[in-house]
Motif scaffolding. Structure first.
Motif, PDB file in Angstrom:
ATOM      1  N   GLY A 130     -13.134 -22.518 -11.295  1.00  0.00           N
ATOM      2  CA  GLY A 130     -11.764 -22.029 -11.376  1.00  0.00           C
ATOM      3  C   GLY A 130     -11.659 -20.580 -11.791  1.00  0.00           C
ATOM      4  N   ASP A 131     -12.767 -19.964 -12.186  1.00  0.00           N
ATOM      5  CA  ASP A 131     -12.728 -18.592 -12.693  1.00  0.00           C
ATOM      6  C   ASP A 131     -13.461 -17.572 -11.826  1.00  0.00           C
ATOM      7  OD1 ASP A 131     -11.340 -19.450 -15.033  1.00  0.00           O
ATOM      8  OD2 ASP A 131     -13.243 -20.149 -15.859  1.00  0.00           O
ATOM      9  N   TYR A 132     -14.336 -18.042 -10.940  1.00  0.00           N
ATOM     10  CA  TYR A 132     -15.169 -17.112 -10.182  1.00  0.00           C
ATOM     11  C   TYR A 132     -15.174 -17.468  -8.697  1.00  0.00           C
ATOM     12  CZ  TYR A 132     -16.856 -16.436 -14.937  1.00  0.00           C
ATOM     13  OH  TYR A 132     -16.923 -16.217 -16.290  1.00  0.00           O
ATOM     14  N   SER A 133     -15.620 -16.510  -7.891  1.00  0.00           N
ATOM     15  CA  SER A 133     -15.813 -16.751  -6.467  1.00  0.00           C
ATOM     16  C   SER A 133     -17.153 -17.438  -6.254  1.00  0.00           C
ATOM     17  CB  SER A 133     -15.790 -15.425  -5.701  1.00  0.00           C
ATOM     18  OG  SER A 133     -16.325 -15.583  -4.403  1.00  0.00           O
ATOM     19  N   VAL A 134     -17.205 -18.338  -5.291  1.00  0.00           N
ATOM     20  CA  VAL A 134     -18.468 -19.012  -4.986  1.00  0.00           C
ATOM     21  C   VAL A 134     -19.538 -18.008  -4.572  1.00  0.00           C
ATOM     22  CG1 VAL A 134     -17.823 -19.458  -2.568  1.00  0.00           C
ATOM     23  CG2 VAL A 134     -19.544 -20.889  -3.686  1.00  0.00           C
ATOM     24  N   LEU A 135     -19.121 -16.918  -3.923  1.00  0.00           N
ATOM     25  CA  LEU A 135     -20.090 -15.903  -3.485  1.00  0.00           C
ATOM     26  C   LEU A 135     -20.690 -15.171  -4.683  1.00  0.00           C
ATOM     27  CD1 LEU A 135     -18.198 -14.411  -0.414  1.00  0.00           C
ATOM     28  CD2 LEU A 135     -20.118 -16.009  -0.393  1.00  0.00           C
ATOM     29  N   GLN A 136     -19.890 -14.940  -5.718  1.00  0.00           N
ATOM     30  CA  GLN A 136     -20.401 -14.293  -6.924  1.00  0.00           C
ATOM     31  C   GLN A 136     -21.429 -15.189  -7.613  1.00  0.00           C
ATOM     32  OE1 GLN A 136     -17.406 -13.288  -9.823  1.00  0.00           O
ATOM     33  NE2 GLN A 136     -18.846 -12.260 -11.182  1.00  0.00           N
ATOM     34  N   ILE A 137     -21.119 -16.489  -7.682  1.00  0.00           N
ATOM     35  CA  ILE A 137     -22.057 -17.431  -8.287  1.00  0.00           C
ATOM     36  C   ILE A 137     -23.349 -17.491  -7.483  1.00  0.00           C
ATOM     37  CG2 ILE A 137     -22.432 -19.867  -8.852  1.00  0.00           C
ATOM     38  CD1 ILE A 137     -19.432 -20.092  -9.394  1.00  0.00           C
ATOM     39  N   VAL A 138     -23.213 -17.514  -6.153  1.00  0.00           N
ATOM     40  CA  VAL A 138     -24.392 -17.565  -5.281  1.00  0.00           C
ATOM     41  C   VAL A 138     -25.270 -16.333  -5.479  1.00  0.00           C
ATOM     42  CG1 VAL A 138     -25.151 -17.417  -2.876  1.00  0.00           C
ATOM     43  CG2 VAL A 138     -23.406 -19.063  -3.528  1.00  0.00           C
ATOM     44  N   LEU A 139     -24.646 -15.162  -5.571  1.00  0.00           N
ATOM     45  CA  LEU A 139     -25.426 -13.935  -5.709  1.00  0.00           C
ATOM     46  C   LEU A 139     -26.202 -13.908  -7.022  1.00  0.00           C
ATOM     47  CD1 LEU A 139     -26.271 -11.133  -4.759  1.00  0.00           C
ATOM     48  CD2 LEU A 139     -24.202 -10.222  -5.826  1.00  0.00           C
ATOM     49  N   LEU A 140     -25.522 -14.145  -8.150  1.00  0.00           N
ATOM     50  CA  LEU A 140     -26.199 -14.101  -9.440  1.00  0.00           C
ATOM     51  C   LEU A 140     -27.289 -15.167  -9.527  1.00  0.00           C
ATOM     52  CD1 LEU A 140     -23.194 -13.449 -11.853  1.00  0.00           C
ATOM     53  CD2 LEU A 140     -24.896 -11.820 -11.036  1.00  0.00           C
ATOM     54  N   ARG A 141     -26.996 -16.318  -8.990  1.00  0.00           N
ATOM     55  CA  ARG A 141     -27.984 -17.399  -8.993  1.00  0.00           C
ATOM     56  C   ARG A 141     -29.206 -17.034  -8.157  1.00  0.00           C
ATOM     57  NH1 ARG A 141     -27.374 -22.168  -4.972  1.00  0.00           N
ATOM     58  NH2 ARG A 141     -28.131 -20.414  -3.766  1.00  0.00           N
ATOM     59  N   SER A 142     -28.967 -16.454  -6.985  1.00  0.00           N
ATOM     60  CA  SER A 142     -30.056 -16.152  -6.065  1.00  0.00           C
ATOM     61  C   SER A 142     -30.932 -15.006  -6.545  1.00  0.00           C
ATOM     62  CB  SER A 142     -29.481 -15.826  -4.676  1.00  0.00           C
ATOM     63  OG  SER A 142     -28.724 -16.907  -4.182  1.00  0.00           O
ATOM     64  N   LEU A 143     -30.332 -14.057  -7.286  1.00  0.00           N
ATOM     65  CA  LEU A 143     -31.128 -12.954  -7.829  1.00  0.00           C
ATOM     66  C   LEU A 143     -32.172 -13.466  -8.819  1.00  0.00           C
ATOM     67  CD1 LEU A 143     -28.380 -10.226  -8.387  1.00  0.00           C
ATOM     68  CD2 LEU A 143     -30.226 -10.188  -6.691  1.00  0.00           C
TER      69      LEU A 143
END
Length: 290
Positions: free
Chosen positions: A33-46
């Motif tokens: 509810g607070d972030y974009s799925v793409l932002q989560i994907v990027l930080l996770r993938s890094l």
């Protein structure tokens, strides 16, 4: 290793990957509810990108993973990225158990594609069961009814891309290790999330947007330390889950291992009830049972 043993090991690795990935579902559902799925994907993938090297070392590899099948590796990565992103868009709009029940159409798609793409043999009894399973999917999704949710469409799209990724995994298993596949998929995740990031700036999520669409187009924000650590931790979770998943479908026939995907429903029902007091509807149980 005998065919029976490879199937047992493959099923074991698949169930292990489902348990690992369920932890990711919980974290994303809590923060969605607070972030974009793409932002989560990027930080996770890094974080996941270097983490895959740990598994590469365990396989006896040195240096960086390499392949002679770059096109297939990157195609698999694209399928995995599209599957994960649309799956999480479904999670944003539906109870965990319902998303998992829709994801249970995965074995149906994998079995059909294993015949068309890989030439595996499937008998008439299994075709009949596949037909029954498809009826179950229709019961859960309920297209054309007032209870229909756009999140169901994204969950189905995610399942299709997942099945396609499994087909590519079976093609690559003869030449590339599980860790190599995870390494190239992580590269695609990073690049794709960066390329799609401007969507949030250009389109943006309107206040009345569907939860799935809002999860995709939500503006990026700087997360507090705890949320940032959780996103980074998801990289380790993802790397482990991807390794176990690739190992499962590399060891055994796709059509033999795929039915064990159904365990994900029980896992999701458990987490949904324990964490959010979600109880699947009767229709969902009937469809999942079929």
């Amino acid at each position: 290793m005998s065919k029976a043993n490879t199937t047992i090991w493959g099923a074991g690795f698949l169930v292990l990957s489902l348990l690992v990935f369920s932890l990711q579902d919980i974290a994303v559902r809590s923060m969605g509810g607070d972030y974009s799925v793409l932002q989560i994907v990027l930080l996770r993938s890094l974080v996941a990108l270097p983490a895959t090297l740990i598994f590469f070392r365990r396989e006896g590899g040195r240096g960086l993973p390499t392949t002679q099948q770059h096109k297939l590796e990157y195609l698999r990565g694209v399928f995995q990225f599209l599957s994960f992103t649309t799956y999480m868009m479904g999670v944003a709009a539906l109870p965990l158990a319902e998303v998992a029940a829709i994801r249970n159409s995965g074995p149906l798609m994998i079995t059909v594609l294993s015949v068309v793409w890989l030439g595996e043999k499937v008998g008439p009894r299994r075709w009949f069961v596949l037909g029954v399973g498809f009826i179950g999917v229709l019961l859960i999704v309920r297209p054309g009814t007032v209870s229909f949710n756009l999140g169901s469409v994204f969950a189905l799209i995610a399942t299709l891309f997942y099945a396609l990724a499994v087909m590519v995994t079976r093609k690559l298993q003869a030449t590339d290790s599980s860790a190599t596949m995870a390494w190239y998929s992580a590269q695609v995740y990073v690049l794709a999330s960066l390329l799609l990031a401007p969507l949030a700036l250009v389109a943006g999520a309107t206040p009345d947007a569907h939860p799935s669409i809002a999860f995709l187009l939500r503006s990026w924000t700087l997360p507090p330390l705890l949320d940032g650590l959780v996103m980074a931790g998801l990289g380790l979770v993802w790397a482990a889950g991807m390794y176990f998943n690739a190992r499962a479908y590399s060891l055994a026939q796709a059509s033999a291992v795929a039915p064990f995907e159904y365990v994900s429903l029980l896992i999701s029902v458990m987490w949904g009830f324990l964490l959010w007091q979600e109880v699947p509807t009767l229709t969902t149980w009937l469809g999942a049972g079929l």
